[in-house]
Design a protein around this motif. Structure first.
Motif, PDB file in Angstrom:
ATOM      1  N   GLY A  36       0.812  -1.204   0.000  1.00  0.00           N
ATOM      2  CA  GLY A  36       0.000   0.000   0.000  1.00  0.00           C
ATOM      3  C   GLY A  36       0.848   1.258   0.000  1.00  0.00           C
ATOM      4  O   GLY A  36       2.028   1.245   0.383  1.00  0.00           O
TER       5      GLY A  36
ATOM      6  N   LYS B  50      -0.946   4.477   0.786  1.00  0.00           N
ATOM      7  CA  LYS B  50      -1.719   5.514   1.447  1.00  0.00           C
ATOM      8  C   LYS B  50      -1.213   5.729   2.865  1.00  0.00           C
ATOM      9  O   LYS B  50      -0.866   4.787   3.571  1.00  0.00           O
TER      10      LYS B  50
ATOM     11  N   VAL C  67     -15.971   5.109   1.840  1.00  0.00           N
ATOM     12  CA  VAL C  67     -16.191   3.651   1.840  1.00  0.00           C
ATOM     13  C   VAL C  67     -16.874   3.253   0.536  1.00  0.00           C
ATOM     14  O   VAL C  67     -17.993   2.720   0.531  1.00  0.00           O
TER      15      VAL C  67
ATOM     16  N   PHE D  40     -16.480   0.838  -1.485  1.00  0.00           N
ATOM     17  CA  PHE D  40     -16.794  -0.576  -1.645  1.00  0.00           C
ATOM     18  C   PHE D  40     -18.203  -0.873  -1.137  1.00  0.00           C
ATOM     19  O   PHE D  40     -18.911  -1.726  -1.691  1.00  0.00           O
TER      20      PHE D  40
ATOM     21  N   PHE E  18      -9.462  -6.821  -3.911  1.00  0.00           N
ATOM     22  CA  PHE E  18      -9.021  -5.686  -3.115  1.00  0.00           C
ATOM     23  C   PHE E  18      -7.553  -5.392  -3.381  1.00  0.00           C
ATOM     24  O   PHE E  18      -6.738  -6.298  -3.568  1.00  0.00           O
ATOM     25  N   THR E  19      -7.214  -4.123  -3.362  1.00  0.00           N
ATOM     26  CA  THR E  19      -5.813  -3.723  -3.284  1.00  0.00           C
ATOM     27  C   THR E  19      -5.440  -3.597  -1.816  1.00  0.00           C
ATOM     28  O   THR E  19      -6.321  -3.566  -0.939  1.00  0.00           O
TER      29      THR E  19
ATOM     30  N   ASP F 275      -4.252  -0.977  -0.286  1.00  0.00           N
ATOM     31  CA  ASP F 275      -4.780   0.300   0.210  1.00  0.00           C
ATOM     32  C   ASP F 275      -6.278   0.225   0.479  1.00  0.00           C
ATOM     33  O   ASP F 275      -6.765   0.686   1.524  1.00  0.00           O
ATOM     34  N   SER F 276      -7.036  -0.332  -0.463  1.00  0.00           N
ATOM     35  CA  SER F 276      -8.495  -0.319  -0.322  1.00  0.00           C
ATOM     36  C   SER F 276      -8.949  -1.160   0.863  1.00  0.00           C
ATOM     37  O   SER F 276      -9.834  -0.756   1.627  1.00  0.00           O
ATOM     38  N   LEU F 277      -8.351  -2.344   1.079  1.00  0.00           N
ATOM     39  CA  LEU F 277      -8.780  -3.195   2.184  1.00  0.00           C
ATOM     40  C   LEU F 277      -8.297  -2.662   3.527  1.00  0.00           C
ATOM     41  O   LEU F 277      -9.032  -2.684   4.524  1.00  0.00           O
TER      42      LEU F 277
ATOM     43  N   THR G 270      -7.674   0.462   4.317  1.00  0.00           N
ATOM     44  CA  THR G 270      -8.439   1.667   4.637  1.00  0.00           C
ATOM     45  C   THR G 270      -9.856   1.319   5.074  1.00  0.00           C
ATOM     46  O   THR G 270     -10.381   1.870   6.057  1.00  0.00           O
ATOM     47  N   LEU G 271     -10.500   0.409   4.338  1.00  0.00           N
ATOM     48  CA  LEU G 271     -11.856   0.019   4.701  1.00  0.00           C
ATOM     49  C   LEU G 271     -11.884  -0.609   6.095  1.00  0.00           C
ATOM     50  O   LEU G 271     -12.751  -0.284   6.921  1.00  0.00           O
TER      51      LEU G 271
END
Length: 836
Positions: free
Chosen positions: A13, A15, A569, A571, A760-761, A763-765, A767-768
């Motif tokens: 990641g 972020k 969010v 997703f 998921f990347t 970063d996306s997982l 962060t979520l």
């Protein structure tokens, strides 16, 4: 489905702000490439591991010409590993060992037969390939190779550092730990804490590392039983008990001493036999009668005549260790793990601040002294003595939304916490029909004042309470709780001419039985939400406490406290999505294995992931998988459709309660169950699924290196994520510290993705998952694990109160539970968060 090869890390990641932290890992700077040879060992007759080690050491000494060159390591049970093959494929040895009487009171055999047989050659080259990501963990020699190296690093501590008193009890529970008898702390009630060091080898990217952690285990002091009695009853001297022990104190004492092992001393130093305390006599030693050779006497007189030892304290009771066997309290030693209260006190002593813990870990590394370990050198292995420096990132906190009419309707929390000042809940519930039950004799005016403050606070945070004066009645905490709650329910309904929504219960103490019975009746019999408050808060009626209670009341009545800004969010908001949290609670270790486990599944019911519904099942005790996951998922999918009018297109499934070794056992069954549940509702219904294991019980700790990267207690800031250096060599896992800790060293949560159709990347997982920790409804703090898993854990705990029995904690079942012993939650509560 083939689940052996789990999801690969999609890349690191980016972020957040990049920082460095220290981790309680030390690097294995040189790992052997040469083969390791595995031998099976059978020692007959069978004896405990500590005695096995003595036998093996004697074997090495007597057969120096056979074992000196290879310097094997022995795990105390069945396994020997060597770096150089032994000069035989199989051999048998006979040795004689002088042994004292065992703790069980029997003299073991002195002659032993030892069979050693070569069973495998571990190719370490394959382990190197695994660390470089060139083969999967299912390849042969990966787990055996790591197991051999773990035995190697534990061999010297197992020889040099004995465990406290009954080492077999400790070894069985902490196989990778050792104790240092120089480091102990006294506790209240005749107890002491022994410092325990843990070490284990972990595979990481391109290297193996040794995870070292420090903690403590509490035991009773190794002292005379009479001294222990004095401490347990908070007296200064045994003479203070000369008037005898009152029945209330005797019951307390018996509860504390029951099942403790004691060693008698009146037979002299030759006796090492242990007895287990069953109970205490109702009479003192001078009044406890015995029949010897047809003549009646008492225990005090018997000891005077038989052992020529007059009792100093004949006024104290005896302990009963088996049928018809009573022993005076004097001159006995005992030890065992401490009770729950003492364990709670222990944690206050063993929760050091981060820097103190880091120093203790380094101290543990010095005690281990890997650099001066001849066996390690013989295997060609070298271990560093410095803690690993790890790259981490601090993710930004999400923006939270409250009701638009709030002064502070949209804001970003700082350091993982905030307050309700100038805020109204996003959706305020209406409370029109409710009642108050005061369990105990409290002044009516005090209860009315508290209810008035509670109503005002509810109004301030945005709830609507048209009935500001609910019915108030007193209830006997020792009486018929079901009858009392039913009466309150009827009165509230008659007063408001509508079905009651809530019963507020004032409790006299923090004891579990009354609380448990209230929840059992309200959840499974009446079907009404209850809110319990402590009497001490009723007399104080502080605004902050009332605000916390109001947050719970609002969600129990179907309201929503806050939510994350939808753009953060995507997703969840772009497509209909269900977020699930699953947990299983098992019977306590060492308890009745016939008692069932309880599985809970919580799932989000809106696009804000703020409202949740639950499904609960009871199943066979210690069963790892969720047996009826198909039925539970179907229930929640139907509820989602009824609530939202649409079917979920994506499912994000967070699963708690699984260790690394259980991944393969659980993943295949449970992912298949989720898919089967979807197909059972509609033949072509196939939402995309992501399955993530959530682990809180691990030994990894992180320590900020710079002050600006830490909170006020010296812990990592909320949002700190680690995904390299000490994580899996190539699978998709990461550590996330999502909360702030006010005491001790915070423990991050380990997330491991086992199955992912949502692509998921990192970063996306990450962060979520972090953002979800800010949606826990009953607090204004980010929590340490994702909210749906936290809810599942709360639901499991609540379900244990729903069992009937003579004792609220008795959950007996031979088949895993039955409707006769377990009350299902009423349908009107299943779609709201009654468990908060």
């Amino acid at each position: 489905m083939n689940m052996i090869d789990f999801v690969k890390r999609p890349g690191l990641g980016r972020k957040g702000r990049v920082i460095n932290v220290r981790a309680n890992y030390i690097e294995i700077s040189y790992l052997p490439y040469t083969n390791i040879y595995h031998y099976d060992v059978i020692i007959t007759p069978e004896v405990p591991p500590s005695l096995n080690r003595r036998i093996y050491c004697e074997l090495e000494s007597l057969q120096a010409d056979v074992f000196e060159r290879s310097k094997p390591v022995f795990d105390g049970r069945r396994n020997i590993f060597t770096a150089i093959p032994l000069p035989f494929e199989a051999a048998t040895f006979d040795i004689t060992l002088s042994i004292d009487i065992t703790p069980l009171g029997e003299r073991p055999p002195c002659s032993f037969n030892i069979k050693v047989r070569k069973v495998a050659v571990i190719n370490m080259e394959i382990l190197h390939r695994f660390l470089e990501g060139k083969c999967s963990s299912s390849s042969m020699n990966i787990l055996p190779g790591i197991m051999a190296l773990n035995v190697l690093i534990h061999y010297k501590p197992s020889i040099m550092h004995v465990t406290h008193n009954d080492d077999e009890i400790i070894y069985a529970k902490y196989k990778r730990s050792f104790y240092t008898n120089q480091i102990s702390q006294p506790l209240y009630g005749g107890a002491e804490v022994w410092q325990r060091y843990y070490q284990s080898i972990k595979p990481t990217s391109k290297k193996l590392m040794v995870n070292i952690e420090v903690s403590g285990t509490a035991f009773y002091e190794n002292c005379s039983l009479i001294q222990m009695v004095v401490k347990l009853l908070v007296k200064r001297h045994p003479d203070d008990l000369r008037r005898g022990i009152p029945d209330r104190d005797r019951v307390k004492l018996e509860r504390a001493l029951k099942n403790i092992k004691i060693r008698v001393t009146h037979l002299g130093s030759a006796s090492k036999r242990l007895f287990k305390i069953v109970k205490l006599t109702n009479t003192p030693a001078s009044g406890t009668k015995l029949e010897i050779d047809g003549k009646c006497t008492d225990v005090a007189s018997y000891f005077q005549v038989t052992y020529k030892k007059p009792l100093l304290y004949p006024f104290l009771p005896c302990v009963i260790v088996r049928k018809d066997t009573s022993i005076p309290l004097e001159g006995q030693r005992h030890f065992r793990k401490l009770n729950e209260r003492q364990t709670a006190d222990m944690f206050k002593l063993i929760c050091p601040q981060p820097q103190v813990r880091a120093n203790k870990i380094l101290q543990g590394s010095e005690i281990l002294n890997h650099q001066d370990n001849e066996r390690l050198r013989r295997f060609g292995m070298h271990i560093s003595d410095e803690m690993a420096v790890v790259v981490a990132r601090i993710l930004p906190a999400p923006r939270l939304q409250y009701h638009p009419s709030s002064r502070d309707a949209s804001f970003v929390p700082k350091d993982g916490s905030w307050n309700m000042r100038d805020k109204k809940v996003a959706t305020g519930a209406t409370l029109g029909s409710w009642a108050v039950v005061s369990f105990g004799r409290y002044e009516l005016e005090a209860v009315q004042n508290f209810i008035r403050e509670l109503v005002n606070t509810c109004f301030d945070i945005g709830m609507n309470i048209p009935n500001k004066s609910p019915t108030i009645q007193q209830g006997n905490p020792m009486g018929n709780i079901e009858q009392i709650l039913r009466q309150a329910w009827v009165k509230a309904g008659n007063m408001s001419k509508s079905p009651p929504q809530l019963i507020v219960c004032v409790l006299p103490n923090t004891g579990v039985p009354l609380y448990a019975e209230i929840k059992r009746v309200s959840d499974t019999v009446i079907g009404v939400a209850t809110q319990c408050v402590q009497s001490k808060h009723v007399y104080q009626a502080k605004k902050q406490y009332c605000a916390n209670v109001c947050l719970k009341m609002n969600v129990k009545l179907g309201g929503m406290n806050s939510f994350i800004e939808p753009s953060l969010v995507p997703f969840i908001t772009k497509r209909p999505t269900m977020i699930m949290g699953a947990d299983i609670t098992h019977p306590a270790p060492g308890g009745d294995s016939s008692r069932p486990s309880i599985a809970a599944l919580c799932a989000s019911m809106d696009a804000k992931a703020s409202r949740y519904a639950t499904s609960i099942r009871i199943q066979g005790g210690m069963v790892l998988i969720i047996a009826d996951l198909i039925g539970m998922v179907k229930e929640l999918l139907k509820t989602f459709y009824q609530t939202c009018g649409r079917k979920p297109e994506c499912i994000l499934f967070y699963r708690d309660g699984i260790s690394d070794s259980q991944f393969e056992q659980v993943i295949d069954f449970e992912v298949s169950a989720i898919k089967a549940a979807c197909l059972a509702l509609e033949s072509n219904y196939k939402p995309t699924i992501t399955y993530i294991v959530v682990q809180k019980r691990h030994h990894t700790r992180f320590f900020p290196m710079n002050k600006e990267d830490s909170d006020r207690t010296g812990n990592c800031l909320p949002g700190t994520v680690v995904e390299s250096t000490i994580t899996h060599p190539f699978e998709f896992d990461f550590y996330l510290t999502s909360h702030s800790s006010s005491v001790g060293t915070s423990r991050s949560t380990h997330y491991h993705v086992l199955y992912d159709e949502n692509q998921f990347t990192s970063d996306s997982l990450q962060t979520l998952s972090y953002n979800l920790c800010y949606t826990f409804a009953r607090s204004t703090r980010a929590v340490s694990i994702v909210t749906p898993v936290y809810y599942a854990h709360l639901a499991c705990n609540r379900a244990r109160f729903h069992f009937r029995g003579e004792n609220w904690s008795d959950i007996d079942s031979e088949t895993g539970g039955s409707v006769s012993t377990y009350g299902m939650v009423k349908p009107e509560l299943q779609s709201v968060m009654y468990f908060i």
